[in-house]
Every structure is written in C-alpha cells, then in structure tokens.
Design an enzyme around this catalytic site. Structure first.
Site, PDB file in Angstrom:
ATOM      1  N   CYS A  71       0.809  -1.215   0.000  1.00  0.00           N
ATOM      2  CA  CYS A  71       0.000   0.000   0.000  1.00  0.00           C
ATOM      3  C   CYS A  71       0.843   1.266   0.000  1.00  0.00           C
ATOM      4  CB  CYS A  71      -0.951   0.012   1.194  1.00  0.00           C
ATOM      5  SG  CYS A  71      -0.119  -0.022   2.788  1.00  0.00           S
ATOM      6  N   SER A  84      -8.102  -6.620   4.395  1.00  0.00           N
ATOM      7  CA  SER A  84      -9.413  -6.645   5.048  1.00  0.00           C
ATOM      8  C   SER A  84      -9.473  -7.736   6.108  1.00  0.00           C
ATOM      9  CB  SER A  84     -10.513  -6.868   4.007  1.00  0.00           C
ATOM     10  OG  SER A  84     -10.548  -5.802   3.080  1.00  0.00           O
ATOM     11  N   GLN A 132       4.638  -9.295   3.601  1.00  0.00           N
ATOM     12  CA  GLN A 132       4.572  -8.863   2.201  1.00  0.00           C
ATOM     13  C   GLN A 132       5.862  -9.194   1.457  1.00  0.00           C
ATOM     14  OE1 GLN A 132       3.620  -4.866   3.346  1.00  0.00           O
ATOM     15  NE2 GLN A 132       1.439  -5.101   2.908  1.00  0.00           N
TER      16      GLN A 132
END
Length: 432
Positions: free
Chosen positions: A50, A193, A120
């Site tokens: 992000c 989420s 990640q």
C-alpha cells in the site's frame, strides 16, 4: 552480477502518484517476467504494497538494467521518464542489500517498525519462486531479509511503535473503534481486510458488529467461517453503509469506489468514520470535506508517521541491519573467492601427481615403494608451501573491497583455467 532495486514509496512520491504505479498480483507477475527479457537481468522479484512498489533484479550491468526496469515501470504507470525519475530511487549492490534489509525490518515503512511488511516481503519471494523469476542470488538475499525482520522484532521492542498499517489506522480513528456500540462495515475481503477484521476482534470488538462486503460473495463468506462475522452481498453495500459507524475499505479496485455522492447519500448528515487502507485509494479525496465525515487514509498516516521520534529500539534494529549487511556481503564475496582457491589447490595437486609419475617412470626399479612415497610427500609439501601465502592472503581480503580483485589476480597469475573455477562453483549446486 549485483543486486539492483528500482522503487517508489511514500518517502519518494505523493500518494496519488503511488496509486498510478501500484501493482496488483497479476500486474506484478507480468512486470517481473518482462524485466527478465532484458539481456542484463537474470532474476527478478517485485514487492508491491500500500505504500511502495519495488523491483529487485540480479543484474550484470547497472545502466542497461536500470534503464530497462525504469522504462517498464514508467510504461505501466503511464508516466513519462522525467516524472518517474523525479520520484523513484535506485540502489545498487551494497546499498540495495541494505535497503531490502531495512524494508523487511520495518525501518522504511510509513509506520515505523510495522510488522506487516515482513509478510509482504515473504509473499513477494513466494510469488517469484512460483513464477520461477528468482534464482539463487535473490533467493538468498530475500531469505536473509526475512530472518533479519524476524530478528529485529524478536530482539527489540520495535513492535510497540505500530504492528501494522491497520493498527495505525485504528489508532488514528480514535475512540469510536473501542466503542462497544460501533457498527463496522468492511469493504473487501483480501489480505488487508482480513487483517482488519482479525485486529478488531483481537481488540475486543464483538464479531456480530462487523459486516463484510465483497464483489465475490464467497470470499466474504470465508471471513464468516474464520471469524464469525457477517457477510453481505456487494449489491447491498449502500444499504449496509447507511447503518455503519465505521467504514473500513481496501477493495483492490483500480478506481474510486466511494465518491462524495455515495457517502453523502449514505450518511445524510450523520457521523461516519472512514478508514481507507487501499492503494489506489477507494475513497474520493473530496469525501473528507463532507460534514460529519472523518477520513483516515494513507495521507493521514503519512503525516502521523512523520511525527514519530526515533526510540532506542529503532537504533537497535538499525544496528542489526548494519551488522547483517556486512555479514551478507562478506559471505557473498567469500562464495566468489573460494572457487579460485579450490581451483589453485587442484592445479597444485595435478602438478605434483604429474611430476611424481614422470620421476617414478625415469627411476624405475631403482627406487623402492618407501622412497616413492617419500618423494610424493616431499613434492606435496613444496607445493603446499608455495600456495600457502596466496591462499591465506585471499581469505584475509575477503571482507574488504579488494577481495574479488585479488581472487581474479590470483587466477591470472597462476594461469588457472576459467572453466576449472566455474566447475568448482557449480559442483553439487553449491560452492565447496
């Protein structure tokens, strides 16, 4: 061959530009394969989160590789070269190693010390392994980076700063997250989420007060099974939004999902807190101007992170990274020097054997077995003494900048067969 990284992050570019450069999984895979079409690149790994997009490659030539990687990144984002150059960073060799280690340890994150980046980085490596775009060099580098990230969190209190972007978003949202009457609507059912739902429940939020909406209903229902929350169909998103107190959104969509009209229609003057964790962002920037609506997005978190002061834990992690960079580079240099040393010793052994056989053939029966053995041992001792100093010297230089140059000089001075050095490197797939 050396490692090269071309990247863009919250530190080098504004969020709106990061939105254009961001890569979903398919785009990241495609870019990784396209990078490998360059003659100077042998391996590639793409990290896209992000707040960063980074392309790591194992490159034979710096300029040829950086030009092509930059061109492909600009092409993907629809940027001209000048605009890209103003906002990207390039690290090569030692600097690239140090950068990745810093990233994996959370030291380069928007929220200093956040641990989500470690997963990640792991995902990026696994994706590259699945696509066969990574080889031994980058695999070793990324495995070391993952170990460093774990070490930093295990040996220091860096986790106290912020375990993830999600946690930082909740903290920025304030008391409403902890209010037992708050009703949460989560838009999207991906990794971020799922992390948001799990974090809410860990903070004591009743799962029955969490609703999840996703374009693919089955994905939303998977969170129902995992956490006991409620799933709603995407077509009912506006209805659910009208009753929510907090909207958490990270859909992975390529454009705005919640524009001003949609939010205004759902709120009708009542209060709503919006936590937008998506890149590209899901919520239109103008939404923050609506009365009663508070927006926490990456811009807000970026400003918040700028006020974070360095703690002792941060300096400890920095020390760990610096130590590990030195160790990694020393090991890398050693792996290049060792084959030369082994090849030199092999050459000496071959010379001793050949001379011993020649001498024994000339002497014939005039020398008994005991004498033959003594002659061979004497020849071996002479050879060992002659090559002892060069081999010791090359190992002493392995940690310094001369290491590889000295190994090359050693191979040249002793006329070592390049094929023999290469063969040593590839025996059994590892350097002896």
């Amino acid at each position: 061959m050396s490692v090269l990284v071309v990247g863009m992050s919250h530190k080098s570019a504004p969020v709106d530009l990061l939105e254009r450069v961001s890569l979903d999984t398919d785009a990241g895979v495609k870019l990784s394969h396209r990078v490998l079409e360059n003659d100077y690149v042998s391996e590639s790994v793409v990290i896209s989160t992000c707040n960063r997009v980074e392309i790591y490659v194992e490159a034979e030539r710096f300029h040829g590789a950086v030009d092509e990687v930059s061109r492909l990144l600009a092409e993907h984002a629809g940027l001209d070269r000048d605009e890209l150059v103003r906002n990207v960073y390039v690290h090569y060799d030692e600097a690239a190693v140090a950068h990745l280690f810093g990233v994996a340890s959370g030291m380069d994150s928007m929220i200093l010390g956040e641990s989500q980046i470690l997963g990640q980085v792991r995902d990026a490596l696994q994706q590259a392994q699945a696509e066969s775009t990574v080889g031994s060099a980058l695999n070793a580098l990324f495995q070391q980076a993952l170990r460093i990230g774990k070490r930093g969190h295990a040996e220091t209190g860096i986790d106290r700063l912020a375990p993830s972007i999600v946690t930082a978003g909740f903290e920025a949202a304030g008391d409403i997250v902890a209010d037992p009457s708050t009703r949460f609507l989560v838009a999207g059912a991906g990794t971020m989420s799922s992390l948001a739902v799990r974090t809410l429940i860990e903070r004591g939020v009743d799962p029955q007060r969490i609703w999840v909406a996703n374009r693919t209903f089955q994905r939303a229902f998977e969170l129902v099974a995992a956490f006991g929350v409620s799933a709603v169909r995407w077509e009912s998103l506006d209805v659910e939004l009208a009753g929510a107190d907090v909207l958490i959104t990270c859909t992975g969509a390529t454009g705005v999902v919640f524009d001003t009209e949609r939010i205004e229609r759902a709120t009708q003057g009542r209060s709503l807190t919006v936590i937008d964790l998506a890149l590209p962002r899901d919520v239109a920037p103008a939404v923050r101007d609506l009365p009663g609506v508070r927006v926490v997005d990456l811009d807000v978190l970026k400003r918040q992170a700028a006020n974070t002061e360095l703690a002792d834990d941060v300096r400890q992690v920095q020390d760990i990274v610096e130590d590990e960079v030195r160790s990694f580079l020393a090991a890398k240099t050693a792996s290049k020097v060792t084959p030369t040393v082994v090849a030199l010793r092999s050459m000496a052994t071959d010379v001793v054997s050949a001379e011993a056989e020649r001498l024994e053939a000339r002497l014939g029966a005039a020398v008994d077995d005991a004498a033959r053995k003594e002659i061979r041992q004497a020849l071996r001792r002479v050879a060992e003494k002659l090559i002892h100093a060069p081999t010791v010297r090359v190992k002493q230089l392995v940690d310094g900048p001369e290491g590889l140059t000295y190994a090359d000089a050693l191979a040249d001075l002793f006329a070592l067969d390049p094929g023999a050095v290469s063969a040593v490197t590839t025996v059994g797939g590892e350097t002896p």
